[in-house]
Design a protein around this motif. Sequence first.
Motif, PDB file in Angstrom:
ATOM      1  N   UNK A   1       0.776  -1.224   0.000  1.00  0.00           N
ATOM      2  CA  UNK A   1       0.000   0.000   0.000  1.00  0.00           C
ATOM      3  C   UNK A   1       0.808   1.273   0.000  1.00  0.00           C
ATOM      4  N   UNK A   2       2.069   1.209  -0.430  1.00  0.00           N
ATOM      5  CA  UNK A   2       2.869   2.414  -0.423  1.00  0.00           C
ATOM      6  C   UNK A   2       2.549   3.287  -1.626  1.00  0.00           C
ATOM      7  N   UNK A   3       2.118   4.504  -1.391  1.00  0.00           N
ATOM      8  CA  UNK A   3       1.814   5.432  -2.481  1.00  0.00           C
ATOM      9  C   UNK A   3       2.055   6.857  -2.020  1.00  0.00           C
ATOM     10  N   UNK A   4       2.207   7.738  -2.992  1.00  0.00           N
ATOM     11  CA  UNK A   4       2.474   9.139  -2.734  1.00  0.00           C
ATOM     12  C   UNK A   4       1.319   9.995  -3.220  1.00  0.00           C
ATOM     13  N   UNK A   5       1.007  11.034  -2.462  1.00  0.00           N
ATOM     14  CA  UNK A   5      -0.003  12.010  -2.861  1.00  0.00           C
ATOM     15  C   UNK A   5       0.724  13.140  -3.577  1.00  0.00           C
ATOM     16  N   UNK A   6       0.426  13.325  -4.869  1.00  0.00           N
ATOM     17  CA  UNK A   6       1.104  14.331  -5.681  1.00  0.00           C
ATOM     18  C   UNK A   6       0.089  15.288  -6.293  1.00  0.00           C
ATOM     19  N   UNK A   7       0.551  16.490  -6.582  1.00  0.00           N
ATOM     20  CA  UNK A   7      -0.262  17.471  -7.298  1.00  0.00           C
ATOM     21  C   UNK A   7       0.453  17.801  -8.599  1.00  0.00           C
ATOM     22  N   UNK A   8      -0.264  17.690  -9.707  1.00  0.00           N
ATOM     23  CA  UNK A   8       0.261  18.096 -11.014  1.00  0.00           C
ATOM     24  C   UNK A   8      -0.276  19.484 -11.316  1.00  0.00           C
ATOM     25  N   UNK A   9       0.598  20.368 -11.781  1.00  0.00           N
ATOM     26  CA  UNK A   9       0.196  21.725 -12.130  1.00  0.00           C
ATOM     27  C   UNK A   9       0.696  22.063 -13.526  1.00  0.00           C
ATOM     28  N   UNK A  10      -0.083  22.883 -14.247  1.00  0.00           N
ATOM     29  CA  UNK A  10       0.322  23.381 -15.561  1.00  0.00           C
ATOM     30  C   UNK A  10      -0.066  24.853 -15.658  1.00  0.00           C
ATOM     31  N   UNK A  11       0.804  25.652 -16.280  1.00  0.00           N
ATOM     32  CA  UNK A  11       0.547  27.086 -16.442  1.00  0.00           C
ATOM     33  C   UNK A  11       1.010  27.525 -17.832  1.00  0.00           C
ATOM     34  N   UNK A  12       0.459  28.625 -18.257  1.00  0.00           N
ATOM     35  CA  UNK A  12       0.906  29.263 -19.486  1.00  0.00           C
ATOM     36  C   UNK A  12       1.956  30.292 -19.118  1.00  0.00           C
ATOM     37  N   UNK A  13       3.128  30.218 -19.754  1.00  0.00           N
ATOM     38  CA  UNK A  13       4.186  31.189 -19.505  1.00  0.00           C
ATOM     39  C   UNK A  13       4.074  32.329 -20.504  1.00  0.00           C
ATOM     40  N   UNK A  14       3.727  31.986 -21.744  1.00  0.00           N
ATOM     41  CA  UNK A  14       3.564  32.983 -22.794  1.00  0.00           C
ATOM     42  C   UNK A  14       2.537  32.476 -23.797  1.00  0.00           C
ATOM     43  N   UNK A  15       1.730  33.342 -24.307  1.00  0.00           N
ATOM     44  CA  UNK A  15       0.719  32.963 -25.286  1.00  0.00           C
ATOM     45  C   UNK A  15      -0.642  32.784 -24.637  1.00  0.00           C
ATOM     46  N   UNK A  16      -1.496  32.004 -25.302  1.00  0.00           N
ATOM     47  CA  UNK A  16      -2.853  31.770 -24.801  1.00  0.00           C
ATOM     48  C   UNK A  16      -2.834  31.028 -23.466  1.00  0.00           C
ATOM     49  N   UNK A  17      -3.870  31.279 -22.649  1.00  0.00           N
ATOM     50  CA  UNK A  17      -4.033  30.551 -21.388  1.00  0.00           C
ATOM     51  C   UNK A  17      -4.784  29.255 -21.663  1.00  0.00           C
ATOM     52  N   UNK A  18      -4.219  28.460 -22.575  1.00  0.00           N
ATOM     53  CA  UNK A  18      -4.881  27.223 -22.987  1.00  0.00           C
ATOM     54  C   UNK A  18      -3.830  26.216 -23.434  1.00  0.00           C
ATOM     55  N   UNK A  19      -4.116  24.960 -23.165  1.00  0.00           N
ATOM     56  CA  UNK A  19      -3.283  23.868 -23.662  1.00  0.00           C
ATOM     57  C   UNK A  19      -4.116  23.054 -24.641  1.00  0.00           C
TER      58      UNK A  19
ATOM     59  N   UNK B   1      -8.181  16.888 -23.592  1.00  0.00           N
ATOM     60  CA  UNK B   1      -8.090  17.711 -24.799  1.00  0.00           C
ATOM     61  C   UNK B   1      -7.809  19.151 -24.420  1.00  0.00           C
ATOM     62  N   UNK B   2      -8.404  20.079 -25.126  1.00  0.00           N
ATOM     63  CA  UNK B   2      -8.220  21.498 -24.872  1.00  0.00           C
ATOM     64  C   UNK B   2      -8.553  21.807 -23.403  1.00  0.00           C
ATOM     65  N   UNK B   3      -7.600  22.439 -22.725  1.00  0.00           N
ATOM     66  CA  UNK B   3      -7.718  22.690 -21.281  1.00  0.00           C
ATOM     67  C   UNK B   3      -7.321  24.124 -20.968  1.00  0.00           C
ATOM     68  N   UNK B   4      -8.113  24.791 -20.150  1.00  0.00           N
ATOM     69  CA  UNK B   4      -7.787  26.144 -19.704  1.00  0.00           C
ATOM     70  C   UNK B   4      -6.651  26.073 -18.687  1.00  0.00           C
ATOM     71  N   UNK B   5      -5.691  26.975 -18.827  1.00  0.00           N
ATOM     72  CA  UNK B   5      -4.568  27.067 -17.892  1.00  0.00           C
ATOM     73  C   UNK B   5      -4.759  28.306 -17.030  1.00  0.00           C
ATOM     74  N   UNK B   6      -4.367  28.323 -15.778  1.00  0.00           N
ATOM     75  CA  UNK B   6      -3.687  27.247 -15.061  1.00  0.00           C
ATOM     76  C   UNK B   6      -4.618  26.071 -14.759  1.00  0.00           C
ATOM     77  N   UNK B   7      -4.008  24.907 -14.641  1.00  0.00           N
ATOM     78  CA  UNK B   7      -4.713  23.655 -14.400  1.00  0.00           C
ATOM     79  C   UNK B   7      -3.946  22.886 -13.334  1.00  0.00           C
ATOM     80  N   UNK B   8      -4.669  22.135 -12.498  1.00  0.00           N
ATOM     81  CA  UNK B   8      -4.009  21.253 -11.528  1.00  0.00           C
ATOM     82  C   UNK B   8      -4.939  20.106 -11.179  1.00  0.00           C
ATOM     83  N   UNK B   9      -4.344  19.027 -10.718  1.00  0.00           N
ATOM     84  CA  UNK B   9      -5.106  17.877 -10.233  1.00  0.00           C
ATOM     85  C   UNK B   9      -4.274  17.148  -9.189  1.00  0.00           C
ATOM     86  N   UNK B  10      -4.957  16.503  -8.249  1.00  0.00           N
ATOM     87  CA  UNK B  10      -4.280  15.697  -7.231  1.00  0.00           C
ATOM     88  C   UNK B  10      -4.400  14.239  -7.621  1.00  0.00           C
TER      89      UNK B  10
END
Length: 157
Positions: free
Chosen positions: A48-66, A88-97
Amino acid sequence: MTSQNRSSRSSRGTVLLIALGFLVAALMVGGVLWARSHLTWIKEQRGGGAWSLTYEARSVRGEDRATAVRYRHSPGQYETKERDERLGSTTLPWSTEVVVNTGAEARVEVTPAGRGIASCRILLDGVRVVAQGASPGPGKPAVCDVITSSTPEKWPR
């Protein structure tokens, strides 16, 4: 029966009960100390060993979209197989746990829209950055990946 015999029996019973109480307490304390020192081993055995992680994505330049966000996670703490998700197309910033098993790859990839530049991060327990990255050029995906510690509760610095 004399009162001296009754009091002698009573005091022997009291001593026996006290000794039994100390024995039970010692066994409980010993068990807790053993479990604390063997916690990692116990977790490895039960799988049962697992880690709780958060993934984050941001726009540095350009549209606020991936145009795409891909990430890897474990479906559950006791499942050994990883699952890849694709948005698919995702608004930035975005994150998930997510949960990622010990010794497994944690990965997020963000493809910016158009000629944009994106960045990504992977955080341990939502606080400590364990991986980060940015697009190597306009329109190129930002990739963050790390192999999680294979020892439960001990992530190297």
